[in-house]
Enzyme design. Structure first.
Site, short mmCIF file in Angstrom:
data_model
loop_
_atom_site.label_atom_id
_atom_site.label_comp_id
_atom_site.label_asym_id
_atom_site.label_seq_id
_atom_site.Cartn_x
_atom_site.Cartn_y
_atom_site.Cartn_z
N HIS A 83 -15.97 2.02 -11.95
CA HIS A 83 -15.81 0.65 -11.48
C HIS A 83 -15.80 0.67 -9.94
O HIS A 83 -15.73 1.74 -9.32
CB HIS A 83 -14.53 0.00 -12.03
CG HIS A 83 -13.26 0.67 -11.58
ND1 HIS A 83 -12.47 1.44 -12.42
CD2 HIS A 83 -12.64 0.70 -10.38
CE1 HIS A 83 -11.44 1.90 -11.75
NE2 HIS A 83 -11.51 1.47 -10.51
P1 TYD Z 1 -8.19 1.91 -15.92
O1 TYD Z 1 -8.56 0.88 -14.91
O2 TYD Z 1 -9.00 1.97 -17.18
O3 TYD Z 1 -8.20 3.34 -15.24
P2 TYD Z 1 -9.47 4.14 -14.63
O4 TYD Z 1 -10.47 3.10 -14.28
O5 TYD Z 1 -8.94 4.82 -13.44
O6 TYD Z 1 -9.96 5.09 -15.64
O7 TYD Z 1 -6.67 1.70 -16.27
C1 TYD Z 1 -6.11 2.15 -17.50
C2 TYD Z 1 -5.04 1.16 -17.94
O8 TYD Z 1 -3.95 1.15 -17.04
C3 TYD Z 1 -5.57 -0.26 -18.04
O9 TYD Z 1 -5.02 -0.83 -19.22
C4 TYD Z 1 -4.99 -0.94 -16.84
C5 TYD Z 1 -3.71 -0.17 -16.56
N1 TYD Z 1 -3.35 -0.10 -15.14
C6 TYD Z 1 -2.23 -0.77 -14.70
O10 TYD Z 1 -1.53 -1.45 -15.47
N2 TYD Z 1 -1.88 -0.68 -13.39
C7 TYD Z 1 -2.60 0.05 -12.52
O11 TYD Z 1 -2.25 0.13 -11.32
C8 TYD Z 1 -3.78 0.74 -12.99
C9 TYD Z 1 -4.62 1.55 -12.05
C10 TYD Z 1 -4.11 0.64 -14.31
#
Ligand code: TYD
Length: 134
Positions: free
Chosen positions: A49
């Site tokens: 992303h």
């Molecule tokens: P995600 O955005 O999928 O992580 P990445 O893109 O780094 O692989 O995030 C995983 C989950 O965690 C998603 O349900 C959103 C949650 N999340 C939060 O609640 N707070 C945060 O600061 C972050 C980064 C993720």
């Protein structure tokens, strides 16, 4: 594309090492949020992303990880494999994290609170957002 890796000052002595990060000193923005990834399964690619406005500093505090950065024009790959350097990731930058080593911990310092509206999760939408696709 310029890769901005920040050396983080180590305070080491016979007991071991310590790194301290202060906002606007070691981290080039006000820190609103810190999170970390750990226990990442083999073969997993995280991220995939971009952010419209969020800035981040990535520190691999244990193990190693491969980071792909893509500004819509150019792709660069960076390895983080020590706890005393931080990789700055600006907004409008597509990122993918992969090849997490066994036990790797990737800590992220972020300039804003979590906001799903700041995410661009579709690559074509990202290219349009940065003006590389119409
Ligand atoms: P995600 O955005 O999928 O992580 P990445 O893109 O780094 O692989 O995030 C995983 C989950 O965690 C998603 O349900 C959103 C949650 N999340 C939060 O609640 N707070 C945060 O600061 C972050 C980064 C993720």
């Amino acid at each position: 594309m310029e890769i901005k890796k920040y050396p983080l000052q180590q305070h080491g002595d016979s007991r071991g090492h310590l790194v301290a990060l202060e906002e606007k000193v070691d981290v080039p923005f006000e820190i609103k949020r810190v999170y970390y990834m750990f226990d990442t399964k083999s073969g997993v690619i995280r991220g995939m992303h971009a952010h419209k406005s969020l800035e981040q500093l990535l520190v691999c505090v244990h193990g190693s990880v491969k980071i792909l950065l893509d500004d819509g024009t150019e792709k660069r790959t960076v390895f983080l494999d020590n706890p005393y350097e931080g990789l700055y990731v600006s907004n409008n930058m597509w990122r993918e994290m992969s090849e997490f080593s066994e036990g790797a911990v990737l800590m992220v310092f972020a300039s804003k609170y979590y906001d799903e509206n700041d995410y661009i999760r579709d690559y074509d939408e990202f290219l349009r957002f940065v003006g590389k696709k119409f």
